[in-house]
Design an enzyme around this catalytic site. Structure first.
Site, PDB file in Angstrom:
ATOM      1  N   ASP A  68      -8.685  -4.346   3.355  1.00  0.00           N
ATOM      2  CA  ASP A  68      -7.383  -5.012   3.247  1.00  0.00           C
ATOM      3  C   ASP A  68      -7.064  -5.843   4.495  1.00  0.00           C
ATOM      4  O   ASP A  68      -6.618  -6.986   4.393  1.00  0.00           O
ATOM      5  CB  ASP A  68      -6.321  -3.924   3.042  1.00  0.00           C
ATOM      6  CG  ASP A  68      -4.910  -4.459   3.019  1.00  0.00           C
ATOM      7  OD1 ASP A  68      -4.548  -5.123   2.030  1.00  0.00           O
ATOM      8  OD2 ASP A  68      -4.170  -4.224   3.996  1.00  0.00           O
ATOM      9  N   HIS A 113      -1.247  -9.772  -0.732  1.00  0.00           N
ATOM     10  CA  HIS A 113      -1.853  -9.029  -1.835  1.00  0.00           C
ATOM     11  C   HIS A 113      -1.763  -9.868  -3.103  1.00  0.00           C
ATOM     12  O   HIS A 113      -1.101 -10.902  -3.116  1.00  0.00           O
ATOM     13  CB  HIS A 113      -1.116  -7.704  -2.050  1.00  0.00           C
ATOM     14  CG  HIS A 113      -1.204  -6.799  -0.864  1.00  0.00           C
ATOM     15  ND1 HIS A 113      -0.478  -5.641  -0.753  1.00  0.00           N
ATOM     16  CD2 HIS A 113      -1.941  -6.891   0.273  1.00  0.00           C
ATOM     17  CE1 HIS A 113      -0.773  -5.051   0.392  1.00  0.00           C
ATOM     18  NE2 HIS A 113      -1.640  -5.787   1.035  1.00  0.00           N
ATOM     19  N   SER A 168       0.814  -1.222   0.000  1.00  0.00           N
ATOM     20  CA  SER A 168       0.000   0.000   0.000  1.00  0.00           C
ATOM     21  C   SER A 168       0.846   1.270   0.000  1.00  0.00           C
ATOM     22  O   SER A 168       0.298   2.357  -0.173  1.00  0.00           O
ATOM     23  CB  SER A 168      -0.927   0.015   1.215  1.00  0.00           C
ATOM     24  OG  SER A 168      -1.899  -0.978   1.072  1.00  0.00           O
TER      25      SER A 168
HETATM   26 ZN   LIG Z   1      -2.399  -5.068   2.782  1.00  0.00          ZN
END
Ligand SMILES: [Zn+2]
Ligand SMILES: *[C@@H]1O[C@H](CO)[C@@H](O)[C@H](O)[C@H]1NC(C)=O
Length: 518
Positions: free
Chosen positions: A347, A463, A121
């Site tokens: 997330d 991710h 991120s």
């Molecule tokens: Zn993350």
């Protein structure tokens, strides 16, 4: 008087007809058998065509930009969340649309960062806020800065400027809203330059033994309070009091700080502002704030990240409420504003492989977008909705229509005959809970019939590297179609709002094309 009542009744009748027979009925289907109607699909297709034909490109200047970022909101997350929301509403979830799925313009953004195929991120925040791809884990600096090279991150030539700074330079206001700590990687991309996203407080820097010269590093909380951009943000709402308070003090809710330098950055923020500044720390305080009489608003509602909505938090505002407050403060600026709104915990839920929470956070994110649409004018406010990166969650098998999205698949595995979930991940913590055995068999990747690994053990689910969608509405929304690098996003937004170092609409057009509403 009689005319009034007649008009009133006609209005009611029109409303009802619109509800019962209008185009929206196509999205409010409750009987799965209706999906077998060929008339439905014909009308649906014609409706889509009509919407496209009825939408000429909006070529006004974007006075305001609101950029909504769903952290980790992959395309499968959006699909599953629309089904989840629809099922909560008692309609066929597959037909449901989240608020931003009604936007006319959608594109795809390529999320890899300068040195990794799958990004984090921090490098992505640098890309979508400053227009430059950076190295994994670094934020607000170019790829000339490697992780933890604080001396390099201090050099002006290695620091990149964010769209928040472009807006401020154009004499607009800027602000941020997030459900994470306000010092977390995504919002940090607006105002900080750091060789490591984890340097949120001075204690974080001290705790990293691989940093060779900690004195060169400047923590992110400090940059928010005293940095060139941070100190000019009009609205900062989210979590993370611990990063701003010293170990010797506690916040209003009794949670201790972690700073070793003894500074109380919240007090420094409140005392250092021109105009009226307000600090709030709970929902009642936020909702009670007189936004018309507030020039600067800081709200920190948790010691760390804000709680998940599904955990039913007490007295913390929703993302919609924070978004509304931010717009209330920022929209007083006659020059316009840039606002960043992050649904940051989609997330985190995915990292824990808690899919239901990820979907629920996405629905709350969609609600915040809907609120922003209600509070702004599409002729002057560009709203862009996207994600920083994907996650490995998939929607798999062949479940029957209307299968509960967070439940078991209506079908059994055709190999072992056992049930399995509709949603699953490629990796994550404790795969042995699902795959108990003496050990994992490594895959043999030898050609076209190779078997690829599944549930790989990881401390956290990771991710994923696919493109993410970009949804746009308002001035120049049509620029956001196509497939492009994530780092192009601020270039497109800057063009629409006539801000930033690149070419803008105002450079190219005569004054007569300006928005008459501004
Ligand atoms: Zn993350
Ligand atoms: C919430 O914050 C306000 C100040 O903004 C304060 O007066 C109030 O006591 C707080 N409520 C709780 C339950 O902590």
């Amino acid at each position: 008087m009689r005319v009034f009542w007649l008009t009133f009744l006609v209005q009611i009748a029109l409303c009802y007809c619109q509800y019962r027979y209008g185009p929206d009925r196509l999205w409010r289907i409750t009987n799965p058998n209706d999906l077998k109607s060929k008339e439905l699909w014909f009308h649906d297709g014609q409706r889509t065509l009509y919407d496209k034909l009825a939408t000429p490109p909006n070529q006004y200047v974007a006075k305001n930009i609101i950029f909504f970022l769903g952290d980790g909101m992959s395309v499968p997350t959006v699909t599953a969340s629309r089904i989840y929301e629809g099922q909560l509403r008692g309609i066929i979830g597959e037909r449901n649309r989240l608020s931003f799925e009604k936007f006319n313009y959608v594109g795809l953004s390529k999320t890899y960062c300068a040195d990794r195929q799958v990004p984090d991120s921090a490098c992505t925040a640098t890309a979508y806020l400053s227009g430059i791809k950076a190295n994994y884990v670094t934020v607000g600096v170019s790829a000339d800065v490697e992780v933890n090279q604080c001396a390099a991150a201090k050099l002006p030539e290695n620091r990149v400027s964010s769209i928040a700074s472009w807006a401020l330079r154009a004499r607009k206001s800027a602000g941020l809203v997030t459900t994470t700590r306000v010092t977390h990687a995504s919002p940090a991309g607006l105002y900080a330059h750091s060789a490591n996203r984890d340097f949120e407080s001075d204690a974080d820097i001290a705790a990293d033994t691989t940093v060779t010269n900690p004195a060169d590093c400047s923590d992110i909380a400090k940059q928010l309070i005293e940095g060139d951009i941070g100190k000019r943000l009009r609205v900062v709402l989210g979590g993370g009091t611990s990063k701003f308070l010293p170990t010797t003090s506690v916040d209003e809710n009794g949670n201790p700080g972690e700073r070793a330098d003894g500074r109380n950055l919240i007090n420094e923020w409140t005392s250092g502002k021109p105009g009226i500044s307000r600090y709030v720390y709970n929902r009642t305080g936020l909702l009670g704030t007189n936004l018309r009489r507030t020039d600067y608003l800081l709200g920190l509602f948790a010691p760390s990240h804000m709680p998940y909505s599904l955990d039913n938090p007490v007295n913390t505002p929703t993302l919609s409420e924070m978004t509304e407050a931010a717009i209330g403060v920022l929209s007083k600026d006659p020059n316009g504003f840039f606002l960043f709104v992050e649904g940051g915990r989609i997330d985190h839920a995915h990292h824990d492989t808690k899919a239901a929470k990820a979907l629920d956070e996405t629905v709350h994110f969609s609600n915040a977008v809907r609120r922003a649409l209600e509070l702004t004018n599409p002729w002057e406010t560009l709203i862009v909705v996207s994600a920083d990166h994907a996650h490995t969650m998939t929607i798999s098998g062949y479940p029957l229509i209307n299968n509960p999205i967070t439940g078991l698949n209506s079908e059994l595995s055709d190999v072992d005959g056992l049930p399995y979930a509709v949603l699953s991940y490629a990796n994550g913590p404790h795969p042995e809970l699902f795959y108990p055995s003496t050990g994992r068999i490594p895959p043999v990747l030898d050609g076209k019939d190779a078997l690829y690994p599944h549930p790989v053990p990881m401390t956290e689910e990771t991710h994923e590297g696919s493109d993410v969608a970009v949804y746009a509405n308002g001035p120049w929304a049509h620029l956001f179609t196509g497939v492009y690098e994530q780092s192009a996003l601020p270039h497109l937004m800057g063009y629409a709002a006539c801000i930033g170092p690149g070419i803008t609409f105002c450079d190219l057009q005569p004054k007569s094309r300006y928005n008459p509403l501004i």
